[in-house]
Design a protein around this motif. Sequence first.
Motif, short mmCIF file in Angstrom:
data_model
loop_
_atom_site.label_atom_id
_atom_site.label_comp_id
_atom_site.label_asym_id
_atom_site.label_seq_id
_atom_site.Cartn_x
_atom_site.Cartn_y
_atom_site.Cartn_z
N UNK A 107 0.80 -1.23 0.00
CA UNK A 107 0.00 0.00 0.00
C UNK A 107 0.83 1.27 0.00
N UNK A 108 2.05 1.19 -0.51
CA UNK A 108 2.94 2.34 -0.55
C UNK A 108 2.85 3.03 -1.91
N UNK A 109 3.57 4.10 -2.05
CA UNK A 109 3.61 4.88 -3.29
C UNK A 109 4.80 4.39 -4.12
N UNK A 134 8.01 14.38 -1.79
CA UNK A 134 6.85 13.50 -1.77
C UNK A 134 6.93 12.52 -0.60
N UNK A 135 8.11 11.96 -0.36
CA UNK A 135 8.28 11.02 0.75
C UNK A 135 8.00 11.72 2.08
N UNK A 136 8.47 12.94 2.21
CA UNK A 136 8.22 13.71 3.43
C UNK A 136 6.72 13.99 3.60
N UNK A 137 6.04 14.33 2.49
CA UNK A 137 4.59 14.57 2.54
C UNK A 137 3.83 13.31 2.93
N UNK A 138 4.25 12.18 2.41
CA UNK A 138 3.59 10.91 2.76
C UNK A 138 3.75 10.62 4.26
N UNK A 144 -0.47 12.87 10.52
CA UNK A 144 -1.68 13.68 10.71
C UNK A 144 -2.93 12.82 10.79
N UNK A 145 -2.97 11.74 10.00
CA UNK A 145 -4.14 10.87 9.95
C UNK A 145 -4.07 9.73 10.96
N UNK A 146 -3.06 9.77 11.83
CA UNK A 146 -2.88 8.72 12.83
C UNK A 146 -2.87 7.32 12.22
N UNK A 147 -2.24 7.20 11.07
CA UNK A 147 -2.16 5.89 10.41
C UNK A 147 -1.20 5.00 11.17
N UNK A 148 -1.52 3.72 11.24
CA UNK A 148 -0.66 2.77 11.92
C UNK A 148 0.68 2.65 11.22
N UNK A 151 2.49 5.62 4.73
CA UNK A 151 2.90 5.14 3.41
C UNK A 151 4.31 5.60 3.13
N UNK A 152 5.06 4.75 2.47
CA UNK A 152 6.43 5.07 2.10
C UNK A 152 6.51 5.23 0.60
N UNK A 153 7.59 5.83 0.15
CA UNK A 153 7.83 6.01 -1.29
C UNK A 153 8.90 5.03 -1.74
N UNK A 154 8.56 4.26 -2.76
CA UNK A 154 9.52 3.35 -3.39
C UNK A 154 9.95 4.01 -4.70
N UNK A 155 11.26 4.15 -4.88
CA UNK A 155 11.79 4.74 -6.12
C UNK A 155 12.60 3.66 -6.84
N UNK A 156 12.24 3.43 -8.08
CA UNK A 156 12.99 2.49 -8.92
C UNK A 156 13.73 3.32 -9.97
N UNK A 157 15.04 3.25 -9.96
CA UNK A 157 15.83 3.91 -11.00
C UNK A 157 16.10 2.86 -12.07
N UNK A 158 15.47 3.06 -13.21
CA UNK A 158 15.52 2.10 -14.30
C UNK A 158 16.46 2.60 -15.37
#
Length: 159
Positions: A107-109, A134-138, A144-148, A151-158
Amino acid sequence: MDYEKYSTGDFCRELTQALGLRRVGNSCSASALLDAPPLAEQEVAEALEASVQSFNKRKGYVITKDNYIKIMQIVQKSVVKIPFVICGDTGCGKTHMVNFISSCLLGDEFRCFTLHAGVTVEQFVRKMVQYFELARDLATSGEKNNMLKPRQLWILVDE
């Protein structure tokens, strides 16, 4: 275990148990229900199987013995924050698998940056700064939403 005879549903049950999943996002979208109430293991496995089939605009994702092992290795490395390199022939599904793991399973970005001879250092740095923001915003929105689990950001350098 005889993974050769496993179906996608069997692998979904294995992944649910091995990863301790208790929630599944809505059809593998970025709006994963990470703050939803925990589900029973069987419910999560069934929801995961439905998500796997609808992944990537209904193209789906096939979990094989080989993919299952790779998925587990990638998830383990990501949990302990060890960067990793995935090698393979063009078109063998490296990007698709990382997208599946990050977006559907966790469920990550997910973002993919294609690095080629025309990309300058300035363009690369500018893109990485955007990804950092974006990672900082996530992370901030998760707090802020008290999520357990934010979400993290996955970056693939292709290439």
